[in-house]
Scaffold this active site. Structure first.
Site, PDB file in Angstrom:
ATOM      1  N   GLY A  55      13.825 -10.673 -14.210  1.00  0.00           N
ATOM      2  CA  GLY A  55      14.595 -11.777 -13.622  1.00  0.00           C
ATOM      3  C   GLY A  55      15.531 -11.301 -12.535  1.00  0.00           C
ATOM      4  O   GLY A  55      15.676 -10.097 -12.288  1.00  0.00           O
ATOM      5  N   GLY A  69      18.350  -9.966 -11.403  1.00  0.00           N
ATOM      6  CA  GLY A  69      19.505  -9.250 -11.934  1.00  0.00           C
ATOM      7  C   GLY A  69      20.616  -9.110 -10.916  1.00  0.00           C
ATOM      8  O   GLY A  69      21.752  -8.788 -11.253  1.00  0.00           O
ATOM      9  N   ARG A  70      20.262  -9.323  -9.647  1.00  0.00           N
ATOM     10  CA  ARG A  70      21.292  -9.222  -8.604  1.00  0.00           C
ATOM     11  C   ARG A  70      20.972 -10.152  -7.449  1.00  0.00           C
ATOM     12  O   ARG A  70      21.351  -9.899  -6.314  1.00  0.00           O
ATOM     13  CB  ARG A  70      21.410  -7.789  -8.110  1.00  0.00           C
ATOM     14  CG  ARG A  70      20.097  -7.200  -7.625  1.00  0.00           C
ATOM     15  CD  ARG A  70      20.388  -5.930  -6.883  1.00  0.00           C
ATOM     16  NE  ARG A  70      19.154  -5.264  -6.482  1.00  0.00           N
ATOM     17  CZ  ARG A  70      19.121  -4.288  -5.615  1.00  0.00           C
ATOM     18  NH1 ARG A  70      20.235  -3.881  -5.050  1.00  0.00           N
ATOM     19  NH2 ARG A  70      18.001  -3.721  -5.298  1.00  0.00           N
ATOM     20  N   ASP A  96      24.666  -3.532 -12.236  1.00  0.00           N
ATOM     21  CA  ASP A  96      25.937  -4.078 -11.753  1.00  0.00           C
ATOM     22  C   ASP A  96      25.756  -5.305 -10.875  1.00  0.00           C
ATOM     23  O   ASP A  96      26.734  -5.893 -10.408  1.00  0.00           O
ATOM     24  CB  ASP A  96      26.721  -2.999 -10.992  1.00  0.00           C
ATOM     25  CG  ASP A  96      25.953  -2.478  -9.785  1.00  0.00           C
ATOM     26  OD1 ASP A  96      24.863  -3.007  -9.494  1.00  0.00           O
ATOM     27  OD2 ASP A  96      26.444  -1.535  -9.136  1.00  0.00           O
ATOM     28  N   ARG A 122      18.214 -13.501   1.923  1.00  0.00           N
ATOM     29  CA  ARG A 122      16.774 -13.362   2.126  1.00  0.00           C
ATOM     30  C   ARG A 122      16.125 -14.740   2.260  1.00  0.00           C
ATOM     31  O   ARG A 122      16.463 -15.655   1.519  1.00  0.00           O
ATOM     32  CB  ARG A 122      16.179 -12.607   0.933  1.00  0.00           C
ATOM     33  CG  ARG A 122      14.677 -12.451   1.005  1.00  0.00           C
ATOM     34  CD  ARG A 122      14.193 -11.336   0.104  1.00  0.00           C
ATOM     35  NE  ARG A 122      14.328 -11.636  -1.308  1.00  0.00           N
ATOM     36  CZ  ARG A 122      14.146 -10.751  -2.282  1.00  0.00           C
ATOM     37  NH1 ARG A 122      13.846  -9.500  -1.987  1.00  0.00           N
ATOM     38  NH2 ARG A 122      14.261 -11.086  -3.526  1.00  0.00           N
ATOM     39  N   ARG A 159       6.629 -15.039  -8.184  1.00  0.00           N
ATOM     40  CA  ARG A 159       6.008 -13.714  -8.289  1.00  0.00           C
ATOM     41  C   ARG A 159       4.925 -13.762  -9.357  1.00  0.00           C
ATOM     42  O   ARG A 159       4.947 -14.654 -10.222  1.00  0.00           O
ATOM     43  CB  ARG A 159       7.061 -12.684  -8.725  1.00  0.00           C
ATOM     44  CG  ARG A 159       8.301 -12.667  -7.860  1.00  0.00           C
ATOM     45  CD  ARG A 159       9.527 -12.203  -8.647  1.00  0.00           C
ATOM     46  NE  ARG A 159      10.760 -12.410  -7.887  1.00  0.00           N
ATOM     47  CZ  ARG A 159      11.342 -11.488  -7.130  1.00  0.00           C
ATOM     48  NH1 ARG A 159      10.830 -10.285  -7.080  1.00  0.00           N
ATOM     49  NH2 ARG A 159      12.429 -11.754  -6.447  1.00  0.00           N
ATOM     50  N   ASP A 206       6.311  -7.768 -10.541  1.00  0.00           N
ATOM     51  CA  ASP A 206       7.474  -8.585 -10.173  1.00  0.00           C
ATOM     52  C   ASP A 206       7.773  -8.484  -8.689  1.00  0.00           C
ATOM     53  O   ASP A 206       8.608  -9.234  -8.171  1.00  0.00           O
ATOM     54  CB  ASP A 206       8.710  -8.166 -10.990  1.00  0.00           C
ATOM     55  CG  ASP A 206       8.992  -6.675 -10.890  1.00  0.00           C
ATOM     56  OD1 ASP A 206       8.071  -5.884 -11.178  1.00  0.00           O
ATOM     57  OD2 ASP A 206      10.102  -6.302 -10.511  1.00  0.00           O
ATOM     58  N   ASP A 231      10.564  -7.398  -1.318  1.00  0.00           N
ATOM     59  CA  ASP A 231      11.272  -6.325  -2.002  1.00  0.00           C
ATOM     60  C   ASP A 231      11.080  -4.981  -1.326  1.00  0.00           C
ATOM     61  O   ASP A 231      10.335  -4.126  -1.777  1.00  0.00           O
ATOM     62  CB  ASP A 231      10.857  -6.256  -3.470  1.00  0.00           C
ATOM     63  CG  ASP A 231      12.029  -6.634  -4.346  1.00  0.00           C
ATOM     64  OD1 ASP A 231      13.164  -6.429  -3.903  1.00  0.00           O
ATOM     65  OD2 ASP A 231      11.823  -7.134  -5.458  1.00  0.00           O
TER      66      ASP A 231
HETATM   67  P1  AMP Z   1      13.441  -3.950  -8.073  1.00  0.00           P
HETATM   68  O1  AMP Z   1      13.082  -2.556  -8.424  1.00  0.00           O
HETATM   69  O2  AMP Z   1      14.485  -4.071  -6.986  1.00  0.00           O
HETATM   70  O3  AMP Z   1      12.256  -4.786  -7.775  1.00  0.00           O
HETATM   71  O4  AMP Z   1      14.168  -4.561  -9.351  1.00  0.00           O
HETATM   72  C1  AMP Z   1      13.570  -4.608 -10.612  1.00  0.00           C
HETATM   73  C2  AMP Z   1      14.458  -5.389 -11.533  1.00  0.00           C
HETATM   74  O5  AMP Z   1      15.730  -4.761 -11.672  1.00  0.00           O
HETATM   75  C3  AMP Z   1      14.760  -6.811 -11.091  1.00  0.00           C
HETATM   76  O6  AMP Z   1      14.837  -7.608 -12.234  1.00  0.00           O
HETATM   77  C4  AMP Z   1      16.095  -6.680 -10.427  1.00  0.00           C
HETATM   78  O7  AMP Z   1      16.812  -7.891 -10.409  1.00  0.00           O
HETATM   79  C5  AMP Z   1      16.762  -5.654 -11.310  1.00  0.00           C
HETATM   80  N1  AMP Z   1      17.823  -4.923 -10.613  1.00  0.00           N
HETATM   81  C6  AMP Z   1      17.682  -4.018  -9.610  1.00  0.00           C
HETATM   82  N2  AMP Z   1      18.883  -3.540  -9.230  1.00  0.00           N
HETATM   83  C7  AMP Z   1      19.816  -4.149  -9.987  1.00  0.00           C
HETATM   84  C8  AMP Z   1      21.245  -4.070 -10.079  1.00  0.00           C
HETATM   85  N3  AMP Z   1      21.950  -3.275  -9.278  1.00  0.00           N
HETATM   86  N4  AMP Z   1      21.854  -4.855 -10.992  1.00  0.00           N
HETATM   87  C9  AMP Z   1      21.155  -5.667 -11.800  1.00  0.00           C
HETATM   88  N5  AMP Z   1      19.820  -5.775 -11.772  1.00  0.00           N
HETATM   89  C10 AMP Z   1      19.146  -5.026 -10.881  1.00  0.00           C
HETATM   90 MG    MG Z   2      11.918  -6.588  -7.305  1.00  0.00          MG
END
Ligand code: AMP
Ligand code: MG
Length: 503
Positions: A87, A89-90, A122, A173, A180, A249, A259
């Site tokens: 989901g 997360g940020r 975070d 964005r 996804r 994702d 991404d």
């Molecule tokens: P990504 O590798 O950027 O595609 O992220 C994979 C997952 O990790 C997704 O659910 C993001 O929302 C979560 N995520 C990545 N960085 C952070 C962060 N700094 N804080 C919280 N969730 C994160």
């Molecule tokens: Mg991602």
């Protein structure tokens, strides 16, 4: 701040697939980037975007009156292992905007703080990776490759802790949608087939409205996504782009690249190239990308199965699997056709000549093999062929340790071109010109991206970023002002280059 004409079809129609969540306030926002070109596409002026207050608006401190920030739920296979709950997360979806051309585009924050999906994270993002996302996304867009794009980047004034203390940022964005493969997986694996069905309807309405009445809508959607992803990955391959984290994702249903984490454009041609520091096994190496995409699409097909098969009826399951398999089998022919189409354009073969397809594919494959054997820069190897098309082979040959091998190939290629000229009335000059629109001169070279980001983050100097961005927006341009951006990295700059996840 005033309303921006945002709509909320996702939040309204799919309440089970997102949660309302406000952005975290930023202590000292400062605008680093605003995309005037994209704002225009969205039907907004810079004044609409907040004028002098743009920094406060695009970090979330002063939301547009009609924004309704939600975090979207999704799951995903990450490097082959399934995570049932990822989901946003940020990230936060602020709403959707119908652009000038009637296309519905998502407007979303990235790096705007914690959400119910943040797990241990975070919720933040750093200036460097967000400016990197701007550069690579705009480069892809200028190259004509489907991609999400950045509308704004605001430095928040907060510190983000990674290996070291980094300046924080929020990126806005714009995406055709944020659906996804992992969005569907989330509901399929929870057994929430009602929401799964709603998502399929939503995806069809958004991306494939012509399929709305199709009798086999679910497979039709699968086939449409297979088609878009096969075409997308072929375009990545032709331009030497390596996504780096092709987890489910990070794969859209829209067919846009999304991404931009540890991605990069290849320099010296080598199909085994991996840049990502987190891809230890080379799962998402350049040459593995088509297979990785198809693997992800098989996960999409699995997620859709509950909508078309009755699990208690073996025959129904078998038939559904057969249908899904047929849809997945369409990946390779579509991929190969799009890859060859791009290669033929790069070879300057202007005519449609299906009977020569096999020969042309071999001609392109041999060119790639030559570049690999002699460690030639992928972009320049193709680009300088446009000069060789009008008899200026020297600049190209200068890139080969063994020019004789290259010369032999060039003679074979020129014979093929001469046949085109004789039968189709094409000419070397027209060929050379069209090749300049097929093989870019300027890609986002890793050393230049790094220099721009270091200047921006460590010295507060945005000029190298802005100048590089300007060059990336002119990938086909031969003018002298962009010459420094066309040069490969010096060997010591390129050696062992690694990209880090965009966190
Ligand atoms: P990504 O590798 O950027 O595609 O992220 C994979 C997952 O990790 C997704 O659910 C993001 O929302 C979560 N995520 C990545 N960085 C952070 C962060 N700094 N804080 C919280 N969730 C994160
Ligand atoms: Mg991602």
């Amino acid at each position: 701040m005033h309303a921006l004409g945002l709509e909320h079809s996702y939040a309204r129609e799919l309440p089970a697939a997102c949660v309302d969540c406000p952005p975290e306030p930023a202590p000292a926002p400062r605008l680093l980037f605003l995309n005037a070109d994209l704002a225009h596409e969205l039907g907004w002026s810079l004044e609409n975007l907040g004028g002098a207050d743009a920094a406060a608006v695009w970090c979330g401190n002063r939301l547009p009156a009609d924004a309704r920030p939600v975090a979207q739920a999704y799951a995903g296979h990450q490097f082959g292992g399934y995570s049932p709950q990822l989901g946003d997360g940020r990230a936060l979806l602020l709403g959707e905007r119908l652009d000038r051309y009637g296309r519905r585009r998502d407007i979303a924050f990235k790096g705007s703080g914690r959400t119910p999906f943040s797990r241990g994270g975070d919720g933040k993002a750093a200036v460097g990776p967000m400016l990197r996302e701007v550069l690579i996304g705009e480069a892809m867009h200028a190259l004509g490759i489907p991609t999400t794009r950045a509308l704004a980047v605001v430095a928040t004034g907060a510190t983000v802790w990674r290996d070291t203390a980094l300046p924080g940022a929020v990126l806005t964005r714009v995406a055709a949608s944020h659906l996804r493969v992992g969005t569907l997986q989330y509901f399929a694996t929870r057994g929430d087939f009602d929401t799964l069905r709603l998502l399929v309807d939503f995806a069809i309405a958004r991306h494939d409205p012509q399929l709305r009445e199709a009798p086999d809508r679910v497979y039709a959607l699968l086939r449409a996504v297979v088609q878009r992803q096969a075409s997308l990955v072929a375009q990545w391959m032709n331009v030497g782009f390596i996504h780096g984290v092709m987890n489910t994702d990070n794969m859209t249903l829209s067919g846009e690249t999304i991404d931009y984490g540890p991605c990069a454009f290849m320099e010296t041609y080598d199909p085994g190239t991996v840049y990502s520091s987190i891809d230890h096994q080379g799962r998402y190496a350049y040459a593995n990308q088509p297979a990785a995409a198809l693997w992800n699409l098989a996960r999409l097909a699995e997620a859709l199965l509950p909508l078309v098969a009755d699990a208690s009826d073996e025959t129904s399951v078998r038939e559904a699997v057969e249908q899904a398999t047929r849809a997945l089998d369409e990946f390779h022919p579509i991929y190969a056709a799009e890859r060859l189409r791009g290669q033929r354009r790069r070879l300057g073969l202007l005519s449609d000549a299906p009977s020569e397809d096999a020969d042309d594919a071999a001609l392109a494959a041999d060119w790639l093999a030559l570049m690999q054997a002699q460690a030639v820069d992928h972009t320049l190897g193709w680009r300088l062929l446009a000069d060789a098309a009008v008899g200026r082979s020297q600049p190209l040959l200068a890139h080969f340790r063994e020019p004789r091998d290259a010369l032999a190939w060039i003679e074979r290629w020129q014979a093929r071109c001469a046949r085109d000229d004789a039968t189709r009335g094409t000419s070397p000059a027209a060929r050379s010109a069209s090749m300049r629109q097929a093989s870019p001169r300027i890609i986002a070279r890793n050393h230049l991206v790094e220099l721009a980001l270091v200047a921006a983050t460590e010295h507060g100097d945005l000029q190298p970023f802005e100048r590089l961005l300007e060059a990336l927006r002119h990938p086909w341009d031969d003018s002298d002002e962009y010459a420094p951006y066309a040069q490969p990295a010096a060997p010591e700059q390129a050696a062992g280059y690694r990209t880090y996840c965009g966190t």
